[in-house]
Write a protein that holds these residues in place. Structure first.
Motif, PDB file in Angstrom:
ATOM      1  N   HIS A   1     -58.967  21.655  17.024  1.00 56.33           N
ATOM      2  CA  HIS A   1     -59.507  20.881  15.906  1.00 56.33           C
ATOM      3  C   HIS A   1     -60.950  20.457  16.193  1.00 56.33           C
ATOM      4  O   HIS A   1     -61.268  20.080  17.316  1.00 56.33           O
ATOM      5  CB  HIS A   1     -58.678  19.616  15.674  1.00 56.33           C
TER       6      HIS A   1
ATOM      7  N   TRP B   1     -59.824  14.989  11.872  1.00 59.74           N
ATOM      8  CA  TRP B   1     -59.589  16.211  12.637  1.00 59.74           C
ATOM      9  C   TRP B   1     -59.384  17.355  11.653  1.00 59.74           C
ATOM     10  O   TRP B   1     -58.632  17.237  10.692  1.00 59.74           O
ATOM     11  CB  TRP B   1     -58.343  16.085  13.507  1.00 59.74           C
TER      12      TRP B   1
ATOM     13  N   GLY C   1     -58.378  21.416  11.660  1.00 57.97           N
ATOM     14  CA  GLY C   1     -57.927  22.609  12.367  1.00 57.97           C
ATOM     15  C   GLY C   1     -57.906  23.802  11.437  1.00 57.97           C
ATOM     16  O   GLY C   1     -58.327  23.721  10.275  1.00 57.97           O
TER      17      GLY C   1
END
Length: 164
Positions: free
Chosen positions: A121, A145, A147
């Motif tokens: 991430h 975050w 990802g």
């Protein structure tokens, strides 16, 4: 009346001058150097999961003219709302401003890996850290975050010990 207002304004400026020109390196908390700590966090993921973690933290700061430059790493244990467990770890850079001798506001960014969506991430966030004793701080941070499959909004709280 105008003389009194002018005198009051001049007096106020003279008294506040030293506070505005504070030398952060000579008084208050010493933000330079190595630190280590322990933190807890909670995050809400775009897949509907909630993840909690306990992390060990290590970092280093350098302060120059009230500007903080730093790097921080963390490694920890995570558990999600389905009771699955795993690990996480990452490294972030920090850029901050000493808002007082005992508090720094900062932005942060870097990268992290978490085994529970098994993904890397990119992280970005902001926080504020307060001195609570001559070598201990409390840090509160919000991070986003991102990802390859999921995103998360994360809130962290930690206590850190400085070794300077």
């Amino acid at each position: 009346m105008k003389k009194r207002l002018g005198l009051a304004a001049t007096s106020l400026l003279m008294l506040s001058g030293p506070a505005l020109a504070a030398d952060y390196s000579s008084s208050g908390f010493d933000w330079d150097g190595f630190y280590a700590g322990i933190g807890v966090s909670g995050s809400a993921w775009s897949n509907g999961e909630t993840v909690y973690s306990v992390d060990g933290i290590a970092g280093f700061n350098v302060v120059n003219d009230g500007i903080l430059f730093g790097a921080e790493g963390f490694f920890g244990y995570v558990v999600d709302s389905s009771s699955l467990t795993g690990t996480e770890g990452g490294v972030n850079a920090r850029l901050g401003y000493l808002v007082s001798n005992d508090a720094v506001a900062y932005i942060t960014g870097g990268g992290a890996y978490m085994s529970l969506p098994n993904d890397w991430h990119a992280t970005v966030g902001a926080g504020i850290e307060f001195a609570v004793s001559e070598n201990t701080t409390m840090d509160f941070k919000f991070e986003h975050w991102r990802g390859s499959t999921f995103t998360a909004n994360r809130i962290d709280a930690s206590i850190n010990w400085y070794f300077n």
